[in-house]
Design an enzyme around this catalytic site. Structure first.
Site, mmCIF file in Angstrom:
data_model
loop_
_atom_site.group_PDB
_atom_site.id
_atom_site.type_symbol
_atom_site.label_atom_id
_atom_site.label_comp_id
_atom_site.label_asym_id
_atom_site.label_seq_id
_atom_site.Cartn_x
_atom_site.Cartn_y
_atom_site.Cartn_z
ATOM 1 N N SER A 248 0.825 -1.212 0.000
ATOM 2 C CA SER A 248 0.000 0.000 0.000
ATOM 3 C C SER A 248 0.861 1.265 0.000
ATOM 4 C CB SER A 248 -0.907 -0.027 1.247
ATOM 5 O OG SER A 248 -1.258 1.263 1.671
HETATM 6 N N1 LIG Z 1 -7.309 9.079 1.292
HETATM 7 C C1 LIG Z 1 -6.414 8.047 1.771
HETATM 8 C C2 LIG Z 1 -6.479 6.889 0.805
HETATM 9 C C3 LIG Z 1 -5.761 5.662 1.318
HETATM 10 C C4 LIG Z 1 -5.996 4.483 0.408
HETATM 11 O O1 LIG Z 1 -6.553 4.607 -0.690
HETATM 12 N N2 LIG Z 1 -5.560 3.319 0.868
HETATM 13 C C5 LIG Z 1 -5.797 2.095 0.134
HETATM 14 C C6 LIG Z 1 -4.599 1.175 0.212
HETATM 15 S S1 LIG Z 1 -3.213 1.915 -0.634
HETATM 16 C C7 LIG Z 1 -6.983 1.419 0.779
HETATM 17 O O2 LIG Z 1 -6.827 0.520 1.576
HETATM 18 N N3 LIG Z 1 -8.167 1.891 0.432
HETATM 19 C C8 LIG Z 1 -9.404 1.388 0.942
HETATM 20 C C9 LIG Z 1 -10.529 2.325 0.590
HETATM 21 O O3 LIG Z 1 -10.262 3.412 0.034
HETATM 22 O O4 LIG Z 1 -11.684 1.982 0.865
HETATM 23 C C10 LIG Z 1 -5.002 8.629 1.866
HETATM 24 O O5 LIG Z 1 -4.749 9.721 1.333
HETATM 25 O O6 LIG Z 1 -4.150 8.014 2.510
#
Ligand SMILES: N[C@@H](CCC(=O)N[C@@H](CS)C(=O)NCC(=O)O)C(=O)O
Length: 228
Positions: free
Chosen positions: A15
């Site tokens: 991730s």
């Molecule tokens: N808005 C968050 C997004 C984080 C994200 O998209 N994480 C992914 C893994 S890289 C995830 O697990 N997403 C699940 C989801 O968006 O429901 C950030 O900026 O960190």
């Protein structure tokens, strides 16, 4: 000084947003009055257990995330670059072997959390900067060497990665995250007066700082930034 607030960071090296969250939390460890607990976990198990789907599977989200990550890489000073085949790297090859290896380093390695931090960073660097494999034993070995482990330690930890004990440990960490309400990573759990407060994403630090009574000083609180 009041006692340190315990903060758990659940992450998986597959991730990219976890990498951002990880570096920020490592930087703030010496700035905020916190005790940071690294919790290597398996994102595939979180997706399955919560009934979520990786956001990159929605074509427009995938395009947006590619842009977003380029901007964030510069803003956070973390050298992120998409793999040449992100689908193969993230969804076909995945991170189960890598996260078992990190779990073995945490459970049985001699270098404590500092070693977990270095090994995790090397694995992120491989998949999310160098466009290299993180599934083969030789790849995990290379990351271990770069993180300062000896050949014999790596050999032992690779063997342990396939043991029931380590597989179960990774499963139970994944279950812990699900029990907190995880549906994706990074997941930060702040323990405030015995109560866990959960934050999803690497874009919630300002809010988190407010909730734990600390100051958000941006992604580089202790310039010059640690060289990655
Ligand atoms: N808005 C968050 C997004 C984080 C994200 O998209 N994480 C992914 C893994 S890289 C995830 O697990 N997403 C699940 C989801 O968006 O429901 C950030 O900026 O960190």
């Amino acid at each position: 000084m009041t006692s340190k607030k315990v903060i758990e960071l659940f992450y998986d090296v597959v991730s990219p947003y976890s990498w951002l969250g990880f570096e920020v939390m490592c930087r703030y460890r010496t700035v905020w009055n916190i005790e940071l607990k690294l919790r290597p976990t398996f994102l595939g198990g979180i997706m399955q257990g919560s009934g979520n789907k990786p956001p990159g599977l929605v074509p427009n989200k995938f395009l947006y995330m590619t842009k977003d990550l380029n901007r964030l890489s510069e803003y956070f000073n973390v050298p992120l670059r998409s793999p040449s085949d992100p689908f193969e790297a993230m969804f076909q090859k995945g991170s189960l072997n890598a996260m078992r290896f990190v779990t073995a380093v945490q459970e049985k390695g001699k270098g404590g959390d500092e070693q977990v931090e270095r090994v995790s960073r090397e694995l992120w660097r491989r998949i999310w900067y160098e466009d290299k494999d993180i599934t083969e034993p030789a790849s995990l070995s290379e990351a271990g060497i770069k993180a300062g482990l000896s050949d014999s330690e790596i050999k032992e930890l690779l063997e342990l990665s396939n043991s029931k004990e380590i597989k179960n440990k990774l499963k139970s960490s994944t279950q812990n995250a699900l029990d907190y309400g995880a549906f994706g990573f990074p997941l930060v759990v702040c323990h405030l007066n015995g109560k866990p407060e959960m934050f999803f994403g690497s874009d919630r630090f300002e809010l988190m700082a407010h909730c734990i009574g600390e100051k958000w000083l941006g992604p580089l609180p202790d310039k010059p930034a640690a060289k990655l």
